[in-house]
Scaffold this motif. Structure first.
Motif, mmCIF file in Angstrom:
data_model
loop_
_atom_site.group_PDB
_atom_site.id
_atom_site.type_symbol
_atom_site.label_atom_id
_atom_site.label_comp_id
_atom_site.label_asym_id
_atom_site.label_seq_id
_atom_site.Cartn_x
_atom_site.Cartn_y
_atom_site.Cartn_z
ATOM 1 N N VAL A 1 5.110 -12.700 3.330
ATOM 2 C CA VAL A 1 4.182 -11.839 2.601
ATOM 3 C C VAL A 1 4.944 -10.687 1.960
ATOM 4 C CG1 VAL A 1 2.233 -10.257 2.846
ATOM 5 C CG2 VAL A 1 2.211 -12.451 4.037
ATOM 6 N N GLY A 2 5.931 -10.139 2.669
ATOM 7 C CA GLY A 2 6.740 -9.070 2.109
ATOM 8 C C GLY A 2 7.461 -9.496 0.838
ATOM 9 N N LYS A 3 8.016 -10.703 0.837
ATOM 10 C CA LYS A 3 8.668 -11.209 -0.371
ATOM 11 C C LYS A 3 7.666 -11.390 -1.505
ATOM 12 C CE LYS A 3 12.434 -13.612 2.045
ATOM 13 N NZ LYS A 3 13.058 -14.927 2.327
ATOM 14 N N ALA A 4 6.467 -11.840 -1.166
ATOM 15 C CA ALA A 4 5.427 -12.004 -2.190
ATOM 16 C C ALA A 4 5.033 -10.662 -2.798
ATOM 17 C CB ALA A 4 4.207 -12.695 -1.591
ATOM 18 N N ILE A 5 5.010 -9.624 -1.979
ATOM 19 C CA ILE A 5 4.696 -8.287 -2.486
ATOM 20 C C ILE A 5 5.726 -7.864 -3.524
ATOM 21 C CG2 ILE A 5 4.565 -5.841 -1.860
ATOM 22 C CD1 ILE A 5 3.484 -6.794 0.886
ATOM 23 N N ASP A 6 7.006 -8.100 -3.226
ATOM 24 C CA ASP A 6 8.056 -7.715 -4.167
ATOM 25 C C ASP A 6 8.044 -8.572 -5.430
ATOM 26 O OD1 ASP A 6 9.076 -5.680 -2.532
ATOM 27 O OD2 ASP A 6 10.227 -7.127 -1.372
ATOM 28 N N ARG A 7 7.629 -9.814 -5.290
ATOM 29 C CA ARG A 7 7.648 -10.718 -6.445
ATOM 30 C C ARG A 7 6.420 -10.543 -7.330
ATOM 31 N NH1 ARG A 7 8.258 -17.361 -6.292
ATOM 32 N NH2 ARG A 7 8.252 -17.660 -8.564
ATOM 33 N N PHE A 8 5.238 -10.444 -6.715
ATOM 34 C CA PHE A 8 3.989 -10.425 -7.484
ATOM 35 C C PHE A 8 3.312 -9.051 -7.540
ATOM 36 C CE2 PHE A 8 4.344 -14.747 -5.632
ATOM 37 C CZ PHE A 8 4.510 -15.463 -6.815
ATOM 38 N N GLY A 9 3.767 -8.129 -6.705
ATOM 39 C CA GLY A 9 3.152 -6.803 -6.672
ATOM 40 C C GLY A 9 2.164 -6.665 -5.535
ATOM 41 N N GLY A 10 2.087 -5.461 -4.992
ATOM 42 C CA GLY A 10 1.197 -5.211 -3.870
ATOM 43 C C GLY A 10 -0.264 -5.398 -4.210
ATOM 44 N N LYS A 11 -0.632 -5.113 -5.460
ATOM 45 C CA LYS A 11 -2.036 -5.238 -5.852
ATOM 46 C C LYS A 11 -2.545 -6.657 -5.651
ATOM 47 C CE LYS A 11 -5.139 -4.709 -9.817
ATOM 48 N NZ LYS A 11 -5.339 -4.077 -11.135
ATOM 49 N N PRO B 1 -3.424 0.308 -10.209
ATOM 50 C CA PRO B 1 -2.923 0.043 -11.570
ATOM 51 C C PRO B 1 -2.081 -1.216 -11.638
ATOM 52 C CG PRO B 1 -1.625 1.750 -10.526
ATOM 53 C CD PRO B 1 -2.752 1.446 -9.581
ATOM 54 N N ARG B 2 -1.984 -1.779 -12.828
ATOM 55 C CA ARG B 2 -1.165 -2.979 -13.010
ATOM 56 C C ARG B 2 0.300 -2.720 -12.744
ATOM 57 N NH1 ARG B 2 -3.402 -6.067 -18.457
ATOM 58 N NH2 ARG B 2 -5.513 -6.520 -17.668
ATOM 59 N N MET B 3 0.756 -1.506 -12.962
ATOM 60 C CA MET B 3 2.167 -1.189 -12.771
ATOM 61 C C MET B 3 2.629 -1.466 -11.351
ATOM 62 S SD MET B 3 2.013 2.973 -12.674
ATOM 63 C CE MET B 3 3.721 3.149 -12.275
ATOM 64 N N ALA B 4 1.667 -1.548 -10.396
ATOM 65 C CA ALA B 4 2.044 -1.895 -9.025
ATOM 66 C C ALA B 4 2.670 -3.271 -8.966
ATOM 67 C CB ALA B 4 0.828 -1.853 -8.109
ATOM 68 N N GLY B 5 2.334 -4.135 -9.909
ATOM 69 C CA GLY B 5 2.950 -5.449 -9.959
ATOM 70 C C GLY B 5 4.214 -5.462 -10.782
ATOM 71 N N ARG B 6 4.218 -4.726 -11.905
ATOM 72 C CA ARG B 6 5.377 -4.732 -12.784
ATOM 73 C C ARG B 6 6.601 -4.126 -12.103
ATOM 74 N NH1 ARG B 6 1.887 -2.417 -17.050
ATOM 75 N NH2 ARG B 6 0.968 -4.119 -18.234
ATOM 76 N N SER B 7 6.401 -3.012 -11.399
ATOM 77 C CA SER B 7 7.540 -2.355 -10.773
ATOM 78 C C SER B 7 8.142 -3.196 -9.666
ATOM 79 C CB SER B 7 7.135 -0.994 -10.216
ATOM 80 O OG SER B 7 6.172 -1.145 -9.203
#
Length: 402
Positions: A59-69, A181-187
């Motif tokens: 799940v942690g890797k997914a957060i970094d790849r797709f964003g926490g949102k 915000p969407r930026m949570a995924g972009r960053s």
């Protein structure tokens, strides 16, 4: 950011309350209706924590790849599905299956993805954001223990779980979808790219990371044991039922007090020093408990120190890894650390029950927990002060300047 923290805060209260704290209230009516033994019903909760520990790194890797949102949105949906499954259980195996689903939802819905999202949105304000968010989370048990008791009495445990499933879809999911915000995924993509810097992933796999993981695991084993057995332990130490409940009721407010104090002194203390204070307070609390022997005022002081420690350690678990390893994506970092801590929390209640059933005296049980607290403190100091840790921080600073 002005709307993000309250949105995440209310969602965390609902998620912690429905997935974690409601079990303490609903376990008895579920056990009674389905004719289950206490070890069987607590085994389901242990299974949930084990499932959470196994899935947290992915799940942690997914957060970094797709964003926490996105992960938080999926967590709300998964939590709703798990709660509906719990409402429909009919025997032991369906209980275990439903709680395994809850274990899948926990790492997607609770603190770690929320912390990572805050880091992705504004890394510069990460510490203050985490401290503020945990203030909200500190009220989860205060709200959901009485709420669950009321709903269970009025509607029954099955309909209570259905209400909580609807809450996930009607409150948590919209908050995650429309406020973050969407930026949570972009960053997250940028952070993942930063993780490829030479030597960072190699260094984190070595001594500093494992020392930190073991320190957190030892501390959480204490908290995991006491989260289930505290009332029984206080009574074994000579307090009456009413006195034990009164002492335990102080812990929640002191957790919030600890988080308020961390906000007030954040500029003066590093996350590492807050961690030392937190685990040190845990050791002091257990020392007081071992000496209490039915003395109510010592029990009260124990609860105050224990609550402060618990409140501070929640913040430290989110802040310290990012402080020690600043170039590693926060989602992956917290996910890797979640595995040993969740495993400790899963095994601690069962292990401590076995120790109690062996006939060990009250003082011996408390001293066993004190040894774990002192081990955690030693490992935490070692992790934050070792040459390996300082070398990691220095290397990441040089890479940032380059």
């Amino acid at each position: 950011m002005i709307y993000v923290i309250p949105a995440l805060g209310f969602a965390q209260i609902a998620s912690w309350g429905s997935l974690y704290y409601s079990f303490a209230v609903l376990s008895k009516p579920i056990q009674a209706e389905l004719h289950l033994s206490q070890p069987e019903i607590f085994g389901a909760f242990t299974l949930a924590m084990l499932t959470s520990s196994l899935t947290a790194p992915r799940v942690g890797k997914a957060i970094d790849r797709f964003g926490g949102k996105r992960v938080l949105c999926m967590g709300s949906i998964a939590a709703a599905a798990a709660l509906l499954a719990m409402a429909g259980v009919g025997n032991l195996w369906t209980v275990y299956l439903a709680w395994a689903l809850a274990g899948l939802a926990m790492p997607m819905a609770l603190y770690d993805p929320a912390f990572a999202t805050l880091h992705q949105i504004d890394a510069a304000r990460y510490r203050r954001s985490v401290s503020t968010l945990t203030l909200f989370g500190g009220f989860a048990s205060t709200v959901f223990w009485p709420l669950t008791t009321f709903l269970s009495g009025e509607l029954g445990w099955r309909h209570t779980l259905m209400v909580y499933a609807v809450m996930q879809l009607a409150i948590c999911l919209p908050l995650h979808t429309f406020v973050l915000p969407r930026m949570a995924g972009r960053s997250a993509t940028k952070a993942a790219a930063g993780a490829s810097a030479p030597g960072v992933s190699l260094e984190i796999a070595r001594k500093p990371f494992y020392l930190l993981a073991c320190a957190f695991a030892a501390a959480m084993m204490v908290f995991g044991a006491l989260s289930v057995h505290l009332l029984t332990l206080l009574q074994a130490g000579g307090l009456s039922v009413g006195q034990a409940v009164m002492v335990a009721s102080l812990i929640g407010p002191m957790q919030v007090t600890g988080r308020v104090l961390e906000l007030a002194f954040a500029k003066r203390l590093s996350a590492a020093k807050v961690g030392w204070i937190s685990v040190g307070l845990l050791a002091v609390a257990l020392t007081l408990l071992a000496c209490s022997q039915g003395t109510i005022w010592l029990g009260i002081v124990f609860a105050c120190c224990y609550g402060l420690s618990n409140g501070l350690l929640t913040i430290v678990r989110g802040l310290l890894p990012a402080e020690l390893f600043p170039q590693v994506p926060v989602g992956s970092l917290l996910g890797k650390l979640a595995r040993p801590t969740q495993l400790s929390m899963a095994l601690a209640p069962v292990g401590f029950a076995a120790v109690a059933s062996s006939g060990m005296a009250f003082t011996g049980r408390v001293l066993l927990l004190l040894c774990l607290a002192l081990l955690s403190l030693g490992l935490l100091i070692w992790a934050t002060q070792s040459r390996s840790t300082k070398r990691v921080v220095a290397n990441t600073a040089r890479q940032a300047e380059a």
